[in-house]
Design an enzyme around this catalytic site. Structure first.
Site, PDB file in Angstrom:
ATOM      1  CE  LYS A  45      -3.554   2.756   0.940  1.00  0.00           C
ATOM      2  NZ  LYS A  45      -4.054   3.171  -0.334  1.00  0.00           N
ATOM      3  CB  CYS A 130      -2.840   8.565  -5.336  1.00  0.00           C
ATOM      4  SG  CYS A 130      -4.398   8.581  -4.656  1.00  0.00           S
TER       5      CYS A 130
HETATM    6  O1  RRO Z   1      -5.624   5.699  -1.433  1.00  0.00           O
HETATM    7  C1  RRO Z   1      -6.134   5.894  -2.606  1.00  0.00           C
HETATM    8  O2  RRO Z   1      -7.260   6.366  -2.553  1.00  0.00           O
HETATM    9  C2  RRO Z   1      -5.760   5.505  -4.124  1.00  0.00           C
HETATM   10  C3  RRO Z   1      -4.313   5.399  -4.359  1.00  0.00           C
HETATM   11 BR1  RRO Z   1      -2.870   5.787  -3.192  1.00  0.00          BR
HETATM   12  C4  RRO Z   1      -4.216   5.084  -5.656  1.00  0.00           C
HETATM   13  O3  RRO Z   1      -2.956   4.980  -6.207  1.00  0.00           O
HETATM   14  N1  RRO Z   1      -5.241   4.744  -6.538  1.00  0.00           N
HETATM   15  C5  RRO Z   1      -6.359   4.856  -6.047  1.00  0.00           C
HETATM   16  O4  RRO Z   1      -7.458   4.405  -6.739  1.00  0.00           O
HETATM   17  N2  RRO Z   1      -6.525   5.065  -4.826  1.00  0.00           N
END
Ligand code: RRO
Length: 310
Positions: A45, A130
């Site tokens: 993550k 993101c």
């Molecule tokens: O944490 C998120 O909301 C998230 C991330 Br870091 C990402 O790279 N892609 C996504 O769809 N959600």
């Protein structure tokens, strides 16, 4: 069957990896279901320099055509990650790819310097994409929407890290090949694509957006044809290894991404629905290779015949 592939100078036992954010923090939730030695790599993550709370709830909604998330990168920060989680991850019998994100070049440099050499991951996935956080105050919301910012960010990561850098790209751009070119120019050893597609879900009863953060990122089988096009476009115009991501739920999906030019793939949303997904997808992929008389998985990359090139 030889499932081994080489990418960014690393040999992976299997071209099928698990995508960032879809496999718990240390994969421990999946221990009963998965033989980790069969997993090509675990991408962790995304972690940031400082702890983050994440976005207001609701953070996830299942739409009729895929999962929409706006998690907002909640995590305990790099110090906690390298002291508590990374040492545990490094004990697992698979490759570990640490996903990091930052809003400035200094952030990225500091984070990478905090990773101790004795627990160096096999690679770093630099999340430039993101959809749910703002990466600074330019006209672009995301680093991977700006070729110059991408180049600078990748350059600092490559210059600081003692392991290969995989730049994770957003599909929310006019031309993803421009961004992949910038990542290559800056020395990225590979690119991974695609992150989620920005979207909105509506609660018509309440006449308001479903997600607390209004906009989220769409994933799941609905985005697979779009992701395949992105992979094919990059494969046709940039000479850089590609990790394909987007709606893989079966072995044939893996084959499709590899035919389009991916050297490896990541399974994301499918892990959330079925903790056994990796094992099943892997078996199905092997069956496909056997049926086609292909002895080495790596032989499939870029073998798509004919048609429009991009
Ligand atoms: O944490 C998120 O909301 C998230 C991330 Br870091 C990402 O790279 N892609 C996504 O769809 N959600």
């Amino acid at each position: 069957m030889d499932l081994k592939i080489k990418l960014a100078g690393i040999t992976f036992e299997n071209p099928i990896w698990v995508a960032s954010g879809t496999f718990g923090t240390k994969g421990q939730e999946f221990e009963d279901f998965i033989d980790f030695a069969q997993v090509g790599a675990i991408v962790t993550k995304t972690v940031t320099l400082l702890p983050r709370e994440g976005n207001p709830p609701p953070r996830v909604v299942e739409t009729r055509s895929g999962l929409l998330n706006s998690i907002g990168l909640p995590n305990k920060g790099i110090n906690s990650f390298v002291s508590k989680e990374l040492p545990e991850l490094k004990k697992m019998p698979t490759k570990i790819i640490v996903s990091i994100a930052g809003t400035s070049l200094k952030d990225i440099e500091k984070m990478i310097k905090k990773i101790p050499e004795n627990i160096m991951p096999d690679a770093i996935e630099l999340n430039l994409s993101c959809p749910n956080v703002t990466h600074g105050k330019t006209k672009y919301k995301l680093t991977a929407q700006d070729p110059q910012a991408t180049e600078k960010m990748v350059k600092i990561a490559v210059g600081t890290a003692k392991c290969p850098i995989i730049a994770k790209l957003t599909p929310n751009v006019t031309d993803i090949t421009e961004i992949a070119k910038a990542a290559k120019k800056a020395g990225a050893q590979a690119v991974s694509l695609v992150n989620t597609y920005a979207g909105i879900a509506i609660d018509v009863e309440e006449m308001k957006p479903v997600l607390g953060n209004v906009v989220g990122g769409l994933s799941g089988p609905a985005i697979k044809p779009l992701a395949l096009k992105a992979v094919r476009d990059v494969y046709n115009s940039v000479d850089i290894p590609i990790v394909g991501i987007g709606g893989i739920v079966g072995g044939v999906d893996v084959a499709e991404f590899m035919l389009c030019g991916a050297g490896a793939v990541q399974v994301g949303t499918a892990n959330l629905i079925d903790p056994d997904a990796h094992k099943r997808i892997s078996k199905e992929f092997e069956k496909y290779l056997i049926l086609k008389g292909i002895k080495k998985a790596s032989g499939l990359t870029g073998k798509l015949k004919g048609g429009r090139t991009a």
